[in-house]
Design a protein around this motif. Structure first.
Motif, PDB file in Angstrom:
ATOM      1  N   MET A 198      41.543 -10.180 -72.662  1.00 19.06           N
ATOM      2  CA  MET A 198      41.729  -9.444 -71.212  1.00 19.06           C
ATOM      3  C   MET A 198      40.526  -9.760 -69.875  1.00 19.06           C
ATOM      4  SD  MET A 198      43.002  -6.645 -72.672  1.00 19.06           S
ATOM      5  CE  MET A 198      43.062  -5.614 -71.508  1.00 19.06           C
ATOM      6  N   ARG A 199      42.230 -10.422 -69.194  1.00 19.17           N
ATOM      7  CA  ARG A 199      41.832 -10.539 -68.045  1.00 19.17           C
ATOM      8  C   ARG A 199      41.856  -9.868 -66.470  1.00 19.17           C
ATOM      9  NH1 ARG A 199      44.696 -14.097 -70.875  1.00 19.17           N
ATOM     10  NH2 ARG A 199      44.102 -15.530 -71.575  1.00 19.17           N
ATOM     11  N   THR A 200      40.948 -10.638 -65.526  1.00 18.49           N
ATOM     12  CA  THR A 200      40.451 -10.152 -64.031  1.00 18.49           C
ATOM     13  C   THR A 200      41.302 -10.522 -63.174  1.00 18.49           C
ATOM     14  OG1 THR A 200      38.157 -10.396 -64.639  1.00 18.49           O
ATOM     15  CG2 THR A 200      38.489  -8.635 -65.416  1.00 18.49           C
ATOM     16  N   VAL A 201      41.812  -9.665 -62.290  1.00 16.37           N
ATOM     17  CA  VAL A 201      42.628 -11.299 -61.162  1.00 16.37           C
ATOM     18  C   VAL A 201      42.926  -9.772 -59.706  1.00 16.37           C
ATOM     19  CG1 VAL A 201      45.152 -11.165 -60.805  1.00 16.37           C
ATOM     20  CG2 VAL A 201      44.449 -10.991 -63.065  1.00 16.37           C
ATOM     21  N   LEU A 202      42.668 -11.140 -59.176  1.00 14.63           N
ATOM     22  CA  LEU A 202      42.219 -10.761 -57.655  1.00 14.63           C
ATOM     23  C   LEU A 202      42.747 -11.614 -56.836  1.00 14.63           C
ATOM     24  CD1 LEU A 202      39.998  -9.152 -54.970  1.00 14.63           C
ATOM     25  CD2 LEU A 202      39.468 -11.608 -55.182  1.00 14.63           C
ATOM     26  N   MET A 213      52.353  -7.612 -62.606  1.00 14.84           N
ATOM     27  CA  MET A 213      50.987  -8.417 -62.893  1.00 14.84           C
ATOM     28  C   MET A 213      50.835  -7.306 -63.817  1.00 14.84           C
ATOM     29  SD  MET A 213      49.764 -11.248 -62.298  1.00 14.84           S
ATOM     30  CE  MET A 213      48.494 -11.082 -63.181  1.00 14.84           C
ATOM     31  N   SER A 214      51.054  -5.502 -63.875  1.00 13.46           N
ATOM     32  CA  SER A 214      49.949  -4.237 -64.112  1.00 13.46           C
ATOM     33  C   SER A 214      51.696  -4.916 -65.308  1.00 13.46           C
ATOM     34  CB  SER A 214      50.472  -3.724 -62.845  1.00 13.46           C
ATOM     35  OG  SER A 214      51.374  -3.156 -62.837  1.00 13.46           O
ATOM     36  N   VAL A 263      45.892  -7.946 -69.033  1.00 10.54           N
ATOM     37  CA  VAL A 263      45.792  -7.829 -67.648  1.00 10.54           C
ATOM     38  C   VAL A 263      45.179  -6.756 -68.225  1.00 10.54           C
ATOM     39  CG1 VAL A 263      46.526  -7.905 -64.387  1.00 10.54           C
ATOM     40  CG2 VAL A 263      47.641  -9.851 -66.508  1.00 10.54           C
ATOM     41  N   GLN A 264      43.110  -6.330 -67.410  1.00  8.21           N
ATOM     42  CA  GLN A 264      42.809  -5.485 -67.417  1.00  8.21           C
ATOM     43  C   GLN A 264      42.513  -4.995 -65.887  1.00  8.21           C
ATOM     44  OE1 GLN A 264      38.489  -6.078 -68.143  1.00  8.21           O
ATOM     45  NE2 GLN A 264      37.736  -4.355 -69.148  1.00  8.21           N
ATOM     46  N   ARG A 265      42.138  -5.962 -64.889  1.00 12.65           N
ATOM     47  CA  ARG A 265      42.146  -5.559 -63.766  1.00 12.65           C
ATOM     48  C   ARG A 265      43.077  -5.910 -62.745  1.00 12.65           C
ATOM     49  NH1 ARG A 265      36.905  -6.261 -63.185  1.00 12.65           N
ATOM     50  NH2 ARG A 265      37.084  -7.453 -62.286  1.00 12.65           N
ATOM     51  N   ILE A 266      43.276  -5.502 -61.535  1.00  8.41           N
ATOM     52  CA  ILE A 266      44.001  -6.223 -60.425  1.00  8.41           C
ATOM     53  C   ILE A 266      43.691  -5.123 -59.233  1.00  8.41           C
ATOM     54  CG2 ILE A 266      46.395  -6.847 -59.303  1.00  8.41           C
ATOM     55  CD1 ILE A 266      47.239  -5.888 -62.277  1.00  8.41           C
TER      56      ILE A 266
END
Length: 200
Positions: A1-5, A21-22, A27-30
């Motif tokens: 799982m990855r977090t993105v900003l 991205m969602s 992808v866990q959190r944006i």
């Protein structure tokens, strides 16, 4: 799982990339920010796996945000996204420490590949390996002149006028250097040129 900003000063761009991205598996959190100051504060408070920074023609905010973030956090994985013909802005961001570049209209598979490559410490887009800058890449002098013109944000017509070449001839040299640099467009070619020390 990855977090993105995501960092871009345009709300529509932040919302659009968030929607895309969602839908990317893993992808866990944006999260989103609008300015380089917000980016630095947010990353310092809670680092993420990948940072996407938007670039715009003749606007330095994207490249500046990249430079400041990487200078403060060397481990930051930054991918810049922008128009494929905006080689100047993208090249500035690459020079500032971005790991790679994506087009505005990148597909979901391209985003998945970017996330996977970047979080594994690779440079994205994947480029040919080189033991030293420029190793194995042999551009002719004319191809180098065209690449330098691209890195300065000049159009094919402007490059042709400076080199006393037709625009079609410039395009021919461009296609050849794209092939040698494993690039699909001028933005990728300039980014690869910066990485290999061919342009500065």
């Amino acid at each position: 799982m990855r977090t993105v900003l995501i960092c871009d000063d345009r709300r529509s761009v932040r919302e659009g990339l968030t929607r895309v991205m969602s839908a990317v598996p893993g992808v866990q959190r944006i999260d989103c920010v609008a300015t380089s100051e917000d980016l630095l504060a947010r990353y310092a408070r809670q680092p993420v796996d990948v940072v996407f920074v938007g670039t715009q023609r003749a606007v330095s905010s994207g490249a500046e945000a990249t430079r400041r973030l990487v200078a403060a956090h060397h481990q930051a994985n930054v991918i810049v996204f922008g128009a494929p013909d905006d080689a100047g802005s993208i090249a500035s961001a690459i020079a500032g420490g971005a790991r790679g570049y994506l087009r505005w209209d990148a597909s979901r598979p391209e985003l998945v590949a970017a996330l996977a490559s970047t979080t594994m410490g690779d440079v994205f887009p994947t480029q040919r390996a080189a033991s030293e800058p420029g190793a194995g890449i042999n551009l002719t002098e004319r191809e180098m002149q065209v690449l330098r013109g691209m890195s300065q944000g000049k159009s094919n017509g402007q490059i042709g006028r400076e080199l006393y070449l037709s625009e079609d001839t410039v395009k021919t040299h461009a296609r050849r250097l794209f092939r040698k640099l494993s690039a699909s467009d001028r933005a990728q070619a300039v980014a690869q040129g910066f990485r290999c020390g061919l342009v500065s």
